[in-house]
Design an enzyme around this catalytic site. Structure first.
Site, short mmCIF file in Angstrom:
data_model
loop_
_atom_site.label_atom_id
_atom_site.label_comp_id
_atom_site.label_asym_id
_atom_site.label_seq_id
_atom_site.Cartn_x
_atom_site.Cartn_y
_atom_site.Cartn_z
N SER A 242 13.83 -6.57 -6.16
CA SER A 242 12.64 -6.67 -5.29
C SER A 242 12.25 -5.29 -4.75
O SER A 242 13.09 -4.41 -4.57
CB SER A 242 12.90 -7.64 -4.16
OG SER A 242 13.66 -6.99 -3.17
N LYS A 243 10.97 -5.18 -4.48
CA LYS A 243 10.39 -3.92 -3.98
C LYS A 243 11.15 -3.42 -2.76
O LYS A 243 11.31 -2.23 -2.57
CB LYS A 243 8.94 -4.16 -3.57
CG LYS A 243 7.99 -3.99 -4.71
CD LYS A 243 6.60 -3.73 -4.18
CE LYS A 243 5.78 -3.14 -5.31
NZ LYS A 243 4.52 -2.67 -4.99
N ARG A 244 11.58 -4.38 -1.95
CA ARG A 244 12.27 -4.03 -0.72
C ARG A 244 13.42 -3.05 -0.99
O ARG A 244 13.64 -2.11 -0.24
CB ARG A 244 12.79 -5.33 -0.10
CG ARG A 244 13.33 -5.13 1.26
CD ARG A 244 13.49 -6.46 1.96
NE ARG A 244 14.81 -6.51 2.51
CZ ARG A 244 15.64 -7.51 2.36
NH1 ARG A 244 15.29 -8.58 1.69
NH2 ARG A 244 16.83 -7.48 2.89
#
Ligand code: GLU
Length: 469
Positions: A242-244
């Site tokens: 995920s981008k996170r």
């Protein structure tokens, strides 16, 4: 030939786990093989490169201990070098100027797609005469394309094995926007050669660039290098990370109380593991055992709980004095000033710390007894009078311990004589609450050893006053 590797980040975004893993694998390989590890900042993309990203990445590498063996190279300072090699290719007719407009290129692409052909540049400008080129350059600029050979390009990848690409599928790709503006594939080849790089270790996302780079090496008469392409990093669901996490700067983990050794340990296991499946590894273990041939082909799974677990393991194993130094940024001035006490606190709490930053919350009561409700002193349904009595008895027994023998084992022996007669919970619970003011904490004997006799007695007296009130 001495082994030389490089980490070549583009400072266009936060320094994240993917980049750091590439840096670490290069560094570990160099350390393991007795080679050299170099850093090259690929900052030719002026619009997207930022000095703040570069500073953050260098600061993070420093924190992780991934430091270069030679001066850092910056592509933005090497325009003249690229120019000379570009001119060489142009003179030898291995590259040529192209003046096709974006509209013409798009029309060509659409036509190819509609015929079911893979889109690639048809080579329209290949045949321009020197005069025509000189004429066009006077009016405006053109890009430089590389004459990509149509033959098969093969290489042996240390991770993936043999790879072959059909050169005719690439078409003549752009290597520079002008003589002083090289693009990635060209600049990398020139720099790797000039920096005498022997092994290119980088992410799988560059796998399909490799045949282009090999063709440029051949055109310039450069020797080939060895390649190892590292697997993608996947999320715990085995899908794209995920981008996170992709976009979190690793330095934030330092600020959250992670140890560099734990982050390095975690990064090393993203796509690699040692011979026996051990998980907790020091930097020395990693240097000793790292082997590129053990890098897996399939994606490395990113599990944030594992990072936290490793952090706790590294904290537990760290010598107390070193740990006390590392917690310094997370604690108040007054705690830092009391060095002796801090060592004792860290020694007791290191079993329970998951992050360095947890210390103030876990151990604040050692430095200052928090306000607590007298009801907390009561164990189950024990009558308050009995609790009060037990606190009195405990206090009396403890008065007898000579201050020089006030350590865990001795305190336990004394107090247990009371606890055995009057009930463990009934004696030890109020005692622990009196000492910590908290519902959960380390055991009372450990706390007393840290607090010392005087402060321990003072806290028990305080509990007695509370019960009496
Ligand atoms: N600058 C490229 C990147 O950040 C890496 C180039 C390479 O390792 O060849 O993805």
């Amino acid at each position: 030939m001495p082994i030389r590797v490089r980490f070549a980040p583009s400072p266009t975004g936060p320094f994240s786990f993917g980049n750091a893993r590439t840096a670490l694998f290069n560094w570990l390989f160099a350390r393991h093989e007795g080679g050299k590890f170099l850093i090259r900042i690929e900052d030719t993309d002026k619009e997207r490169s930022e000095k703040t990203h570069e500073a953050n990445l260098l600061m993070t590498l420093e924190w992780l201990g991934i430091t270069p063996d030679e001066t850092i190279v910056r592509q933005s300072e090497r325009g003249a070098v690229y120019e000379s090699y570009l001119k060489k290719l142009l003179e030898e007719k291995k590259a040529y100027y192209c003046f096709c407009t974006p509209e013409e290129l798009e029309a060509e692409r659409q036509a190819q797609l509609s015929q079911g052909l893979p889109p690639r540049y048809r080579g329209t400008c290949r045949a321009l005469s020197d005069e025509a080129i000189a004429e066009r350059l006077k009016k405006g600029s053109g890009v430089i394309r590389f004459k990509m050979p149509e033959s098969t390009v093969s290489f042996q990848d240390i991770v993936h094995g043999k790879a072959s690409f059909d050169g005719s599928l690439f078409g003549d790709f752009i290597i520079a926007k002008g003589c002083r503006e090289p693009l990635y594939n060209f600049a990398v080849v020139v720099d790797d050669y000039e920096m005498k790089i022997t092994h290119v270790i980088r992410g799988d996302d560059h796998f399909s660039n490799t045949p282009k780079q090999i063709a440029i090496q051949d055109a310039l008469g450069f020797p080939h290098v060895h390649y190892a392409h590292l697997p993608l990093i996947l999320g715990s669901d085995h899908k794209k990370l995920s981008k996170r996490y992709l976009e979190t700067s690793i330095y934030e983990y330092k600020e959250k109380g992670y140890l560099a050794s734990a982050v390095v340990n975690f990064l090393a296991l993203l796509g690699w593991h040692p011979e026996e499946d051990r998980e907790v590894l020091t930097i020395e273990d990693l240097v000793r055992e790292f082997d590129l041939r053990r890098v897996q082909k399939s994606g490395g799974v990113f599990n944030p709980e594992k990072l936290e677990w490793l952090n706790a393991q590294h904290i537990k194993r760290m010598p107390t004095p070193a740990l006390a130094e590392l917690v310094a940024p997370f604690i108040s001035e007054s705690w830092r000033a009391n060095g002796e006490m801090l060592l004792r606190v860290v020694n007791v709490e290191k079993e329970r710390l998951k992050h360095l930053s947890d210390l103030p919350m876990l151990a604040g009561f050692f430095f200052e007894l928090p306000e607590y409700d007298a009801k907390l002193l009561i164990w189950n349904s024990t009558p308050p009078a009995a609790i009060l009595d037990n606190l009195h008895f405990t206090l009396d027994v403890m008065q007898e311990i000579p201050p020089s023998e006030f350590e865990k084992g001795t305190i336990e022996q004394y107090v247990m004589t009371v606890a055995e007669k009057r009930g463990r919970g009934e004696v030890l619970w109020p005692l622990r609450v009196a000492l910590s003011g908290k519902e959960s904490s380390p055991g009372p004997f450990e706390i007393m050893e840290v607090l010392g006799k005087e402060e321990s007695l003072r806290r028990i007296e305080r509990a007695i006053q509370k019960m009496e009130a």
